[in-house]
Enzyme design. Structure first.
Site, PDB file in Angstrom:
ATOM      1  CG  HIS A  24      34.944  15.640   1.585  1.00 29.18           C
ATOM      2  ND1 HIS A  24      35.287  16.849   1.385  1.00 29.18           N
ATOM      3  CD2 HIS A  24      34.959  15.548   2.970  1.00 29.18           C
ATOM      4  CE1 HIS A  24      35.593  17.385   2.273  1.00 29.18           C
ATOM      5  NE2 HIS A  24      35.412  16.763   3.452  1.00 29.18           N
ATOM      6  CE  LYS A  48      35.429  22.993   9.929  1.00 31.39           C
ATOM      7  NZ  LYS A  48      35.858  21.864   9.318  1.00 31.39           N
ATOM      8  NE  ARG A  98      40.466  13.360   7.693  1.00 33.03           N
ATOM      9  CZ  ARG A  98      40.314  14.585   8.027  1.00 33.03           C
ATOM     10  NH1 ARG A  98      40.923  15.457   7.032  1.00 33.03           N
ATOM     11  NH2 ARG A  98      40.032  15.100   9.163  1.00 33.03           N
ATOM     12  CB  SER A 136      38.125  21.738   3.082  1.00 28.36           C
ATOM     13  OG  SER A 136      37.311  20.504   2.827  1.00 28.36           O
TER      14      SER A 136
HETATM   15  N1  COA Z   1      38.778  13.167   3.361  1.00 33.67           N
HETATM   16  C1  COA Z   1      39.220  14.537   3.398  1.00 33.67           C
HETATM   17  N2  COA Z   1      38.815  15.671   4.453  1.00 33.67           N
HETATM   18  C2  COA Z   1      38.126  15.176   5.193  1.00 33.67           C
HETATM   19  C3  COA Z   1      37.668  13.779   5.568  1.00 33.67           C
HETATM   20  C4  COA Z   1      37.844  12.632   4.570  1.00 33.67           C
HETATM   21  N3  COA Z   1      37.329  11.595   4.435  1.00 33.67           N
HETATM   22  N4  COA Z   1      36.913  13.657   6.553  1.00 33.67           N
HETATM   23  C5  COA Z   1      36.861  14.908   7.073  1.00 33.67           C
HETATM   24  N5  COA Z   1      37.587  15.626   6.138  1.00 33.67           N
HETATM   25  C6  COA Z   1      38.188  17.079   6.618  1.00 33.67           C
HETATM   26  C7  COA Z   1      37.252  18.199   6.044  1.00 33.67           C
HETATM   27  O1  COA Z   1      37.296  18.509   4.934  1.00 33.67           O
HETATM   28  C8  COA Z   1      37.147  19.294   7.143  1.00 33.67           C
HETATM   29  O2  COA Z   1      38.620  19.923   6.920  1.00 33.67           O
HETATM   30  P1  COA Z   1      38.550  21.241   7.236  1.00 33.67           P
HETATM   31  O3  COA Z   1      38.665  21.670   8.715  1.00 33.67           O
HETATM   32  O4  COA Z   1      39.995  21.621   6.757  1.00 33.67           O
HETATM   33  O5  COA Z   1      37.556  22.221   6.606  1.00 33.67           O
HETATM   34  C9  COA Z   1      37.548  18.507   8.740  1.00 33.67           C
HETATM   35  O6  COA Z   1      38.263  17.028   8.186  1.00 33.67           O
HETATM   36  C10 COA Z   1      36.292  18.176   9.410  1.00 33.67           C
HETATM   37  O7  COA Z   1      35.258  18.631   8.739  1.00 33.67           O
HETATM   38  P2  COA Z   1      33.869  17.763   8.187  1.00 33.67           P
HETATM   39  O8  COA Z   1      34.135  16.535   8.319  1.00 33.67           O
HETATM   40  O9  COA Z   1      33.389  18.425   6.816  1.00 33.67           O
HETATM   41  O10 COA Z   1      33.133  18.160   9.336  1.00 33.67           O
HETATM   42  P3  COA Z   1      32.924  19.692   9.838  1.00 33.67           P
HETATM   43  O11 COA Z   1      33.435  19.755  11.111  1.00 33.67           O
HETATM   44  O12 COA Z   1      33.224  20.552   8.788  1.00 33.67           O
HETATM   45  O13 COA Z   1      31.398  19.707   9.919  1.00 33.67           O
HETATM   46  C11 COA Z   1      29.290  19.113  10.868  1.00 33.67           C
HETATM   47  C12 COA Z   1      30.710  19.269  10.724  1.00 33.67           C
HETATM   48  C13 COA Z   1      28.637  20.404   9.986  1.00 33.67           C
HETATM   49  C14 COA Z   1      28.587  17.859  10.399  1.00 33.67           C
HETATM   50  C15 COA Z   1      28.949  19.605  12.318  1.00 33.67           C
HETATM   51  O14 COA Z   1      29.331  20.548  12.780  1.00 33.67           O
HETATM   52  C16 COA Z   1      27.201  19.303  12.311  1.00 33.67           C
HETATM   53  O15 COA Z   1      26.762  18.607  12.602  1.00 33.67           O
HETATM   54  N6  COA Z   1      26.910  20.676  12.564  1.00 33.67           N
HETATM   55  C17 COA Z   1      25.377  20.741  12.530  1.00 33.67           C
HETATM   56  C18 COA Z   1      25.034  21.273  13.895  1.00 33.67           C
HETATM   57  C19 COA Z   1      24.836  20.258  14.946  1.00 33.67           C
HETATM   58  O16 COA Z   1      24.121  19.359  15.139  1.00 33.67           O
HETATM   59  N7  COA Z   1      25.643  20.070  16.009  1.00 33.67           N
HETATM   60  C20 COA Z   1      25.892  19.276  17.221  1.00 33.67           C
HETATM   61  C21 COA Z   1      26.725  18.117  16.571  1.00 33.67           C
HETATM   62  S1  COA Z   1      28.252  18.451  16.492  1.00 33.67           S
END
Ligand code: COA
Length: 166
Positions: A24, A48, A98, A136
């Site tokens: 991140h 999550k 990634r 994560s």
């Molecule tokens: N390096 C390391 N890890 C990364 C990464 C990077 N460059 N990019 C993504 N990841 C990982 C994250 O750690 C996460 O791992 P995990 O599943 O083990 O926790 C995974 O890849 C994806 O997670 P992340 O990119 O943090 O997104 P998320 O899925 O946790 O969050 C939101 C997504 C919160 C942005 C999305 O659900 C959201 O917008 N929610 C609000 C409600 C909404 O508007 N919904 C409609 C749109 S989807």
């Protein structure tokens, strides 16, 4: 098109960040070379069921990114992402890529966000090679069983994880 309030280029990098990893951080470092201001937006009530509270996640991010300066703003949200993006006057959502395997999920999310808010663009930044295997969940799992996460997360996060699982 990506220019927001007062001609500034403002972007939002949202996620669960449970916890923030070096992957991140790599994305934020890249983002501030392109945007004037980057909001790190912690999804408070992520589906999550996070290990850390939103406040704990924000505190870890703030310490982990302190050296990047005040162009990085740490915040949280509990709404649709596009509504949060509008509320801070941004026009861009940043996502990190990634590997090819990220594409399907990311494309779906970008399209739903475009459906909800035509004026907001999703911009993808490619993670560094050495971060491409980090997420994560893996970090939490390694830390839980006493493994060394010091090369995967910022120093302060490694310390918080060590205390959490000791
Ligand atoms: N390096 C390391 N890890 C990364 C990464 C990077 N460059 N990019 C993504 N990841 C990982 C994250 O750690 C996460 O791992 P995990 O599943 O083990 O926790 C995974 O890849 C994806 O997670 P992340 O990119 O943090 O997104 P998320 O899925 O946790 O969050 C939101 C997504 C919160 C942005 C999305 O659900 C959201 O917008 N929610 C609000 C409600 C909404 O508007 N919904 C409609 C749109 S989807």
């Amino acid at each position: 098109m990506t220019t927001s309030k007062g001609g500034q280029r403002i972007a939002v990098y949202a996620g669960t960040f449970d916890p923030i990893t070096n992957g991140h951080r790599d994305i934020v470092e890249r983002a501030i070379t392109v945007f004037d201001r980057v909001y790190m937006a912690v999804a408070e009530s992520s589906a999550k069921n996070p290990l850390f509270s939103a406040d704990e996640r924000k505190t870890m991010i703030t310490a982990a990114l302190a050296d990047l300066g005040d162009r990085v703003i740490v915040d949280s949200f509990n709404t649709l992402l596009v509504d949060y993006v509008r509320s801070v006057g941004a026009k861009v959502i940043i996502r990190g890529l990634r590997a090819v395997s990220d594409y399907e999920y990311e494309a779906q999310m970008a399209m739903i966000n475009r459906h909800l808010a035509e004026e907001i663009e999703t911009v993808f930044l490619m993670t560094s090679d050495h971060c491409s295997f980090i997420n994560s969940s893996i970090v939490r799992q390694v830390a839980k069983f006493g493994g060394d996460v010091s090369a995967l997360v910022p120093k302060n996060v490694a310390e918080v994880l060590r205390r959490k699982f000791s």
